[in-house]
Design an enzyme around this catalytic site. Sequence first.
Site, PDB file in Angstrom:
ATOM      1  N   CYS A 114       3.396   5.464   9.290  1.00 18.77           N
ATOM      2  CA  CYS A 114       2.951   7.052   9.993  1.00 18.77           C
ATOM      3  C   CYS A 114       3.756   7.956   9.730  1.00 18.77           C
ATOM      4  CB  CYS A 114       2.589   6.639  11.550  1.00 18.77           C
ATOM      5  SG  CYS A 114       2.187   8.013  12.311  1.00 18.77           S
ATOM      6  N   HIS A 184       0.646   2.465   1.377  1.00 24.45           N
ATOM      7  CA  HIS A 184      -0.134   3.852   0.988  1.00 24.45           C
ATOM      8  C   HIS A 184       0.597   4.613  -0.110  1.00 24.45           C
ATOM      9  CE1 HIS A 184      -2.114   7.497   2.327  1.00 24.45           C
ATOM     10  NE2 HIS A 184      -1.147   8.064   1.714  1.00 24.45           N
TER      11      HIS A 184
END
Length: 315
Positions: A114, A184
């Site tokens: 995040c 990611h």
Amino acid sequence: MIGDIIETKQCQLKDPMDLFHSGQVVKVCAPMVRYSKLAFRTLVRKYNCDLCYTPMIVAADFVRSAKARDSEFTTSKGDHPLIVQFAAKEAQVLCDAARIICPFADGIDINCGCPQRWAMAEGYGACLINKPELVQDMVRHVRNQINNPRFSVSIKIRIHEDLKRTVDLCQKAEATGVSWITVHGRSVEERHQPVHYDAIKIIKQSMSIPIVANGDIKSLKDAENVHRLTGADGVMVARGLLANPAMFAGYEETPLQCIQDWVDIALEHGTPFTCFHHHLMYMMERITSKQEKKVFNVLSSTSAVLDYLNDHYGV
């Protein structure tokens, strides 16, 4: 609420690792703040989604507060395989959270990706990619204290500018017993830049555990292309599934049946209006005109939304 799902203990929890050994690309619904809750997970599972994550839950709050547990986590008998994603920065706190959740879920995931400022300022999320020893410690604690070998422990990361550091992090996590890693394919600083699928491919080639590719996958065709480009064992989708929850079933845009299913599921689960409405705004983005959006997006009650859907779409 955990109190409402004790019966889940009796149901046969599924081993997510079986999915990765099935020979098929595993189709995963990403952890999304506010959005990947039980009702939405129920919907995407109807449309070929194999594995679902909860939204990120702060482990310390979850351990400390029964109120946080009740508001942050709900599940049901059909909600499997299920991964609960935690934000954590202390091994024992993560472990305590994992112990609470273990009877109701199939694994936990540590959020190491995040990029939001608040998360990184608190020591959560993507700042953990720079602390491989802490990540190892967290994985080790959970592995040592949860005595169910089928309970998975995974991590979700972003990549470093220097990919060697990312490969090192992944190999250290693998050595400590992590089940799989979701990558990611952007750095912490990157938001809308192209995803580095070549980096995911290098990570996949450096590991012997499953790797899940994440970033800019908007259709089943995209998912197949990313699998081809990276060799990843699974693909994780966030915004693509919000826009089209039937994506993994091969639909190019949200079918009306899927909108009908969402209405039925959301009403059955007592989904708050804002969440119910926002999901429909996402789903109908590609199938409504600008004029229709102007009207639909400002509706302010469930009954107004239901009347609109009935009048315009026969839903």
